[in-house]
Design a protein around this motif. Structure first.
Motif, PDB file in Angstrom:
ATOM      1  N   GLY A   1      26.143  33.967 -20.408  1.00  0.00           N
ATOM      2  CA  GLY A   1      27.408  33.336 -20.782  1.00  0.00           C
ATOM      3  C   GLY A   1      27.204  31.921 -21.313  1.00  0.00           C
ATOM      4  O   GLY A   1      28.147  31.260 -21.706  1.00  0.00           O
ATOM      5  N   SER A   2      25.944  31.464 -21.359  1.00  0.00           N
ATOM      6  CA  SER A   2      25.651  30.078 -21.737  1.00  0.00           C
ATOM      7  C   SER A   2      25.651  29.866 -23.252  1.00  0.00           C
ATOM      8  O   SER A   2      25.462  30.797 -24.037  1.00  0.00           O
ATOM      9  CB  SER A   2      24.288  29.654 -21.181  1.00  0.00           C
ATOM     10  OG  SER A   2      23.243  30.307 -21.895  1.00  0.00           O
ATOM     11  N   LEU A   3      25.838  28.625 -23.647  1.00  0.00           N
ATOM     12  CA  LEU A   3      25.794  28.251 -25.056  1.00  0.00           C
ATOM     13  C   LEU A   3      24.405  28.514 -25.637  1.00  0.00           C
ATOM     14  O   LEU A   3      24.272  28.979 -26.775  1.00  0.00           O
ATOM     15  CB  LEU A   3      26.165  26.777 -25.216  1.00  0.00           C
ATOM     16  CG  LEU A   3      26.229  26.253 -26.646  1.00  0.00           C
ATOM     17  CD1 LEU A   3      27.231  27.038 -27.482  1.00  0.00           C
ATOM     18  CD2 LEU A   3      26.599  24.776 -26.634  1.00  0.00           C
ATOM     19  N   GLU A   4      23.358  28.279 -24.844  1.00  0.00           N
ATOM     20  CA  GLU A   4      21.995  28.527 -25.307  1.00  0.00           C
ATOM     21  C   GLU A   4      21.815  30.004 -25.687  1.00  0.00           C
ATOM     22  O   GLU A   4      21.259  30.333 -26.739  1.00  0.00           O
ATOM     23  CB  GLU A   4      20.980  28.143 -24.232  1.00  0.00           C
ATOM     24  CG  GLU A   4      19.547  28.365 -24.663  1.00  0.00           C
ATOM     25  CD  GLU A   4      18.541  28.015 -23.573  1.00  0.00           C
ATOM     26  OE1 GLU A   4      17.346  28.135 -23.861  1.00  0.00           O
ATOM     27  OE2 GLU A   4      18.944  27.643 -22.456  1.00  0.00           O
ATOM     28  N   TRP A   5      22.287  30.920 -24.822  1.00  0.00           N
ATOM     29  CA  TRP A   5      22.172  32.343 -25.127  1.00  0.00           C
ATOM     30  C   TRP A   5      22.968  32.698 -26.373  1.00  0.00           C
ATOM     31  O   TRP A   5      22.503  33.451 -27.226  1.00  0.00           O
ATOM     32  CB  TRP A   5      22.642  33.199 -23.958  1.00  0.00           C
ATOM     33  CG  TRP A   5      22.837  34.632 -24.363  1.00  0.00           C
ATOM     34  CD1 TRP A   5      24.002  35.316 -24.442  1.00  0.00           C
ATOM     35  CD2 TRP A   5      21.822  35.554 -24.789  1.00  0.00           C
ATOM     36  NE1 TRP A   5      23.784  36.592 -24.873  1.00  0.00           N
ATOM     37  CE2 TRP A   5      22.448  36.767 -25.109  1.00  0.00           C
ATOM     38  CE3 TRP A   5      20.444  35.468 -24.940  1.00  0.00           C
ATOM     39  CZ2 TRP A   5      21.751  37.878 -25.552  1.00  0.00           C
ATOM     40  CZ3 TRP A   5      19.749  36.582 -25.395  1.00  0.00           C
ATOM     41  CH2 TRP A   5      20.402  37.763 -25.683  1.00  0.00           C
TER      42      TRP A   5
END
Length: 64
Positions: free
Chosen positions: A26-30
């Protein structure tokens, strides 16, 4: 040979949320990594193995 309908894929993010999976998905990096991968690999790898050309809709783990 007539093309067949592409299989319906269940997005990994949905699986992770339902199964209490890794919050990384759910992260911005992913999200950035997923977008980058889909730009470089626009076609569904599973469909290609079956001789079907279909636009990719999800990024999934591929086990060689």
């Amino acid at each position: 040979m007539m093309p067949t309908k592409a299989p319906t894929h269940r997005p990994h993010a949905t699986i992770a949320k339902q199964d209490g999976g890794d919050p990384f998905y759910g992260s911005l990096e992913w999200k950035r990594m997923r977008t980058s991968y889909r730009i470089r690999h626009p076609l569904c790898a599973e469909c290609m193995r079956n001789g079907i050309v279909t636009a990719a809709t999800v990024v999934d783990h591929i086990t060689p």
